[in-house]
Design a protein around this motif. Sequence first.
Motif, PDB file in Angstrom:
ATOM      1  N   HIS A 105      50.685  46.659  35.130  1.00 38.08           N
ATOM      2  CA  HIS A 105      49.109  47.248  35.308  1.00 38.08           C
ATOM      3  C   HIS A 105      48.465  46.824  34.109  1.00 38.08           C
ATOM      4  CE1 HIS A 105      46.630  50.983  34.916  1.00 38.08           C
ATOM      5  NE2 HIS A 105      46.304  50.639  36.438  1.00 38.08           N
ATOM      6  N   LEU A 106      47.296  46.509  34.505  1.00 37.37           N
ATOM      7  CA  LEU A 106      46.370  46.014  33.301  1.00 37.37           C
ATOM      8  C   LEU A 106      44.851  46.130  33.672  1.00 37.37           C
ATOM      9  CD1 LEU A 106      45.401  42.734  33.940  1.00 37.37           C
ATOM     10  CD2 LEU A 106      47.823  42.493  33.534  1.00 37.37           C
ATOM     11  N   SER A 107      43.955  45.934  32.829  1.00 37.34           N
ATOM     12  CA  SER A 107      42.572  45.732  33.054  1.00 37.34           C
ATOM     13  C   SER A 107      42.020  44.249  32.933  1.00 37.34           C
ATOM     14  CB  SER A 107      41.884  46.429  32.063  1.00 37.34           C
ATOM     15  OG  SER A 107      42.108  47.804  32.390  1.00 37.34           O
ATOM     16  N   ASP A 108      41.296  43.768  33.892  1.00 39.84           N
ATOM     17  CA  ASP A 108      40.873  42.275  33.937  1.00 39.84           C
ATOM     18  C   ASP A 108      39.714  42.296  32.704  1.00 39.84           C
ATOM     19  OD1 ASP A 108      38.592  43.237  35.124  1.00 39.84           O
ATOM     20  OD2 ASP A 108      38.797  42.206  36.820  1.00 39.84           O
ATOM     21  N   GLN A 109      39.152  40.971  32.863  1.00 39.81           N
ATOM     22  CA  GLN A 109      38.058  40.617  31.583  1.00 39.81           C
ATOM     23  C   GLN A 109      36.880  41.561  31.798  1.00 39.81           C
ATOM     24  OE1 GLN A 109      39.267  38.687  34.071  1.00 39.81           O
ATOM     25  NE2 GLN A 109      37.674  37.815  35.194  1.00 39.81           N
ATOM     26  N   ASN A 110      36.654  42.055  33.019  1.00 43.82           N
ATOM     27  CA  ASN A 110      35.534  42.998  33.184  1.00 43.82           C
ATOM     28  C   ASN A 110      35.918  44.353  33.165  1.00 43.82           C
ATOM     29  OD1 ASN A 110      33.825  40.886  33.725  1.00 43.82           O
ATOM     30  ND2 ASN A 110      34.573  40.791  35.797  1.00 43.82           N
ATOM     31  N   ASP A 111      37.154  44.796  32.466  1.00 44.20           N
ATOM     32  CA  ASP A 111      37.753  46.039  32.427  1.00 44.20           C
ATOM     33  C   ASP A 111      38.116  46.742  33.565  1.00 44.20           C
ATOM     34  OD1 ASP A 111      38.677  47.813  30.293  1.00 44.20           O
ATOM     35  OD2 ASP A 111      36.915  49.058  30.602  1.00 44.20           O
ATOM     36  N   ARG A 112      38.144  45.943  34.931  1.00 45.15           N
ATOM     37  CA  ARG A 112      38.777  46.726  35.928  1.00 45.15           C
ATOM     38  C   ARG A 112      39.860  46.826  36.103  1.00 45.15           C
ATOM     39  NH1 ARG A 112      35.130  46.357  40.800  1.00 45.15           N
ATOM     40  NH2 ARG A 112      36.417  46.975  42.665  1.00 45.15           N
ATOM     41  N   PRO A 113      40.490  48.052  36.614  1.00 40.31           N
ATOM     42  CA  PRO A 113      41.888  48.028  36.714  1.00 40.31           C
ATOM     43  C   PRO A 113      42.558  47.230  37.784  1.00 40.31           C
ATOM     44  CG  PRO A 113      40.768  50.034  37.476  1.00 40.31           C
ATOM     45  CD  PRO A 113      39.750  49.069  36.854  1.00 40.31           C
ATOM     46  N   CYS A 114      43.810  46.784  37.551  1.00 39.78           N
ATOM     47  CA  CYS A 114      44.413  45.715  38.584  1.00 39.78           C
ATOM     48  C   CYS A 114      45.680  45.660  38.141  1.00 39.78           C
ATOM     49  CB  CYS A 114      43.880  44.395  38.498  1.00 39.78           C
ATOM     50  SG  CYS A 114      43.920  43.418  36.876  1.00 39.78           S
TER      51      CYS A 114
END
Length: 114
Positions: A32-41
């Motif tokens: 679980h992480l956040s992408d470069q746009n801080d969107r969870p994924c």
Amino acid sequence: MGKFNEKERPYMDRLLLGLRDRLVHLGVEVHHLSDQNDRPCLEVFDGHLRARRVYAHLAFMWFFWGSLNDERTSCHDLDGAAEVIAAAAQAGWPAEEQGHLGPDLQKILDAYQS
């Protein structure tokens, strides 16, 4: 992928964490992480250690990991979604770069609501 409403983050996280737990139970390596746009994924790995990011789209209640029709599944059944994603990962992610949903789905949704 476009911006998202920060108020949606807790709901996205809850869905993604539930999906993560089910994928781990199925033996899939996932983070679980956040992408470069801080969107969870979720970052989901196949047997060749290629990763795909799985996102939650709340308006359509989808998990999606690309732009093709077979690269999305419903959020309504976490067990079923985990099975679909695990099967796709076990088959191996395509070597090409991950696609993103092309049109801004929020704009489409807004158009139908007005």
